[in-house]
Design a protein around this motif. Structure first.
Motif, mmCIF file in Angstrom:
data_model
loop_
_atom_site.group_PDB
_atom_site.id
_atom_site.type_symbol
_atom_site.label_atom_id
_atom_site.label_comp_id
_atom_site.label_asym_id
_atom_site.label_seq_id
_atom_site.Cartn_x
_atom_site.Cartn_y
_atom_site.Cartn_z
ATOM 1 N N ALA A 156 0.803 -1.218 0.000
ATOM 2 C CA ALA A 156 0.000 0.000 0.000
ATOM 3 C C ALA A 156 0.841 1.276 0.000
ATOM 4 O O ALA A 156 0.462 2.279 -0.616
ATOM 5 C CB ALA A 156 -0.929 0.005 1.213
ATOM 6 N N GLN A 157 1.983 1.276 0.682
ATOM 7 C CA GLN A 157 2.812 2.477 0.709
ATOM 8 C C GLN A 157 3.429 2.753 -0.654
ATOM 9 O O GLN A 157 3.464 3.908 -1.111
ATOM 10 C CB GLN A 157 3.893 2.325 1.772
ATOM 11 C CG GLN A 157 3.341 2.441 3.191
ATOM 12 C CD GLN A 157 4.351 2.050 4.252
ATOM 13 O OE1 GLN A 157 5.042 1.045 4.127
ATOM 14 N NE2 GLN A 157 4.427 2.833 5.316
ATOM 15 N N THR A 158 3.888 1.711 -1.342
ATOM 16 C CA THR A 158 4.447 1.884 -2.684
ATOM 17 C C THR A 158 3.401 2.436 -3.639
ATOM 18 O O THR A 158 3.671 3.365 -4.415
ATOM 19 C CB THR A 158 4.993 0.546 -3.206
ATOM 20 O OG1 THR A 158 6.064 0.115 -2.376
ATOM 21 C CG2 THR A 158 5.490 0.674 -4.645
ATOM 22 N N VAL A 159 2.202 1.885 -3.599
ATOM 23 C CA VAL A 159 1.136 2.332 -4.484
ATOM 24 C C VAL A 159 0.734 3.768 -4.162
ATOM 25 O O VAL A 159 0.553 4.592 -5.066
ATOM 26 C CB VAL A 159 -0.079 1.383 -4.383
ATOM 27 C CG1 VAL A 159 -1.308 1.978 -5.059
ATOM 28 C CG2 VAL A 159 0.270 0.033 -4.999
ATOM 29 N N THR A 162 3.208 6.209 -5.536
ATOM 30 C CA THR A 162 3.162 6.282 -6.995
ATOM 31 C C THR A 162 1.972 7.090 -7.481
ATOM 32 O O THR A 162 2.090 7.913 -8.394
ATOM 33 C CB THR A 162 3.101 4.862 -7.579
ATOM 34 O OG1 THR A 162 4.235 4.104 -7.129
ATOM 35 C CG2 THR A 162 3.105 4.893 -9.104
ATOM 36 N N VAL A 163 0.822 6.876 -6.877
ATOM 37 C CA VAL A 163 -0.410 7.516 -7.331
ATOM 38 C C VAL A 163 -0.512 8.966 -6.850
ATOM 39 O O VAL A 163 -1.095 9.817 -7.537
ATOM 40 C CB VAL A 163 -1.631 6.698 -6.851
ATOM 41 C CG1 VAL A 163 -2.942 7.397 -7.170
ATOM 42 C CG2 VAL A 163 -1.614 5.310 -7.480
ATOM 43 N N PHE A 168 1.807 12.195 -0.786
ATOM 44 C CA PHE A 168 1.529 10.860 -0.254
ATOM 45 C C PHE A 168 1.672 10.780 1.268
ATOM 46 O O PHE A 168 0.988 9.997 1.921
ATOM 47 C CB PHE A 168 2.420 9.809 -0.925
ATOM 48 C CG PHE A 168 3.896 10.009 -0.727
ATOM 49 C CD1 PHE A 168 4.548 9.491 0.378
ATOM 50 C CD2 PHE A 168 4.641 10.715 -1.669
ATOM 51 C CE1 PHE A 168 5.904 9.671 0.568
ATOM 52 C CE2 PHE A 168 5.999 10.890 -1.505
ATOM 53 C CZ PHE A 168 6.643 10.371 -0.373
ATOM 54 N N VAL A 169 2.550 11.598 1.846
ATOM 55 C CA VAL A 169 2.778 11.499 3.300
ATOM 56 C C VAL A 169 1.540 11.889 4.110
ATOM 57 O O VAL A 169 1.431 11.534 5.285
ATOM 58 C CB VAL A 169 3.979 12.358 3.738
ATOM 59 C CG1 VAL A 169 5.259 11.826 3.151
ATOM 60 C CG2 VAL A 169 3.759 13.822 3.388
ATOM 61 N N ASN A 176 -8.904 2.556 -3.561
ATOM 62 C CA ASN A 176 -8.976 3.369 -4.781
ATOM 63 C C ASN A 176 -7.597 3.712 -5.324
ATOM 64 O O ASN A 176 -7.442 3.934 -6.534
ATOM 65 C CB ASN A 176 -9.766 4.649 -4.527
ATOM 66 C CG ASN A 176 -11.257 4.389 -4.407
ATOM 67 O OD1 ASN A 176 -11.749 3.367 -4.879
ATOM 68 N ND2 ASN A 176 -11.975 5.303 -3.779
ATOM 69 N N ASP A 177 -6.580 3.779 -4.463
ATOM 70 C CA ASP A 177 -5.219 4.005 -4.948
ATOM 71 C C ASP A 177 -4.773 2.838 -5.822
ATOM 72 O O ASP A 177 -4.149 3.037 -6.881
ATOM 73 C CB ASP A 177 -4.249 4.175 -3.775
ATOM 74 C CG ASP A 177 -4.550 5.396 -2.938
ATOM 75 O OD1 ASP A 177 -5.193 6.338 -3.456
ATOM 76 O OD2 ASP A 177 -4.142 5.419 -1.765
ATOM 77 N N PHE A 178 -5.068 1.620 -5.388
ATOM 78 C CA PHE A 178 -4.720 0.442 -6.186
ATOM 79 C C PHE A 178 -5.496 0.434 -7.500
ATOM 80 O O PHE A 178 -4.948 0.070 -8.553
ATOM 81 C CB PHE A 178 -5.008 -0.839 -5.400
ATOM 82 C CG PHE A 178 -3.959 -1.194 -4.397
ATOM 83 C CD1 PHE A 178 -2.905 -2.038 -4.734
ATOM 84 C CD2 PHE A 178 -4.011 -0.699 -3.114
ATOM 85 C CE1 PHE A 178 -1.927 -2.368 -3.814
ATOM 86 C CE2 PHE A 178 -3.042 -1.024 -2.172
ATOM 87 C CZ PHE A 178 -1.993 -1.866 -2.529
ATOM 88 N N ARG A 179 -6.745 0.828 -7.457
ATOM 89 C CA ARG A 179 -7.544 0.849 -8.685
ATOM 90 C C ARG A 179 -6.966 1.844 -9.692
ATOM 91 O O ARG A 179 -6.900 1.564 -10.896
ATOM 92 C CB ARG A 179 -8.998 1.185 -8.354
ATOM 93 C CG ARG A 179 -9.703 0.074 -7.585
ATOM 94 C CD ARG A 179 -11.120 0.455 -7.192
ATOM 95 N NE ARG A 179 -11.784 -0.645 -6.490
ATOM 96 C CZ ARG A 179 -13.004 -0.590 -5.973
ATOM 97 N NH1 ARG A 179 -13.714 0.539 -6.088
ATOM 98 N NH2 ARG A 179 -13.529 -1.630 -5.363
ATOM 99 N N ALA A 180 -6.548 3.005 -9.202
ATOM 100 C CA ALA A 180 -5.932 3.991 -10.087
ATOM 101 C C ALA A 180 -4.596 3.476 -10.628
ATOM 102 O O ALA A 180 -4.250 3.699 -11.793
ATOM 103 C CB ALA A 180 -5.737 5.310 -9.340
#
Length: 239
Positions: A156-159, A162-163, A168-169, A176-180
């Protein structure tokens, strides 16, 4: 930190794990939420490189480690009490879920009944910097059928980085981050792990893309779930 699975017997790991890519759902797949992530096609056996990629470092962080285990279920013991002797007095029993046969993924949105697809849990509501410290989920397959846990390899932190590169911090990593991430064409491999009745897993479902599955199975499968902080090696490993 990517997906790491604890194992001592590579052959036993490979015998119950398979690999696939993912995709987002299409408009005509209305049983799913729009943009949901699901396995993309045929599952294949693990390669040597797959095993290497899943191998945990010498001193893994317990909160991000996946273990394939045999929970200490005994007839007559209330499920609510099963986790009490495992070392976390604050562990929480989350209840049970029944999956119908031959479901590619199993979790639905209780508000409208549509399937979530592969997703992140958010019981601990952790921000980006702390997302890797969440409690792990313990699952016990109650049967009568076999089921699978599907786990993504990208955390989750990598995704989230990236998104949302600019902020991100300040984010709370989300499904939804993974979906994007996937909709933008970035690949994620997923592994599915077979669990017979009486078998289970410990996994960081707040940190890794995941869902249950009964794909290809003829029988339904009920599962019981707990959430807690457990040291690696607390339960007997099946691999």
């Amino acid at each position: 930190m990517p997906l790491h699975i604890a194992y001592g017997d590579q052959a036993a790991l490979r015998a119950r794990c398979e690999v696939a890519a993912v995709r987002t759902t299409r408009e005509n797949e209305s049983t799913y939420e729009p943009g949901a992530i699901i396995p993309a096609g045929q599952w294949r056996p693990m390669t040597d490189m797959d095993v290497k990629s899943l191998t945990a470092p010498r001193r893994p962080l317990d909160s991000t480690l996946v273990e394939i285990v045999r929970p200490p279920f005994r007839d007559g013991l209330p499920l609510e009490d099963l986790a009490q002797p495992l070392g976390d007095p604050d562990a929480v029993y989350l209840g049970q879920a029944l999956a119908k046969p031959d479901m590619v993924t199993t979790t639905d949105n209780y508000q409208d009944g549509r399937l979530l697809g592969l997703h992140l849990d958010n019981w601990d509501k952790l921000k980006y910097a702390d997302k890797h410290t969440g409690r792990r989920r313990l699952c016990l397959n109650l049967g009568p059928g076999t089921r699978y846990i599907i786990l993504g390899t990208v955390d989750a932190q990598t995704v989230c980085r990236t998104v949302h590169p600019a902020d991100f911090v300040h984010r709370y990593p989300h499904t939804n981050d993974f979906r994007a991430y996937v909709a933008d064409g970035r690949p994620i491999r997923v592994f599915r792990i077979r669990l017979a009745p009486g078998e289970g897993y410990l996994a960081p479902t707040e940190y890794l893309l995941h869902d249950g599955s009964t794909e290809g199975e003829d029988d339904p499968s009920a599962a019981a779930f707990w959430l807690g902080d457990w040291a690696a090696g607390t339960l007997p490993s099946l691999v």
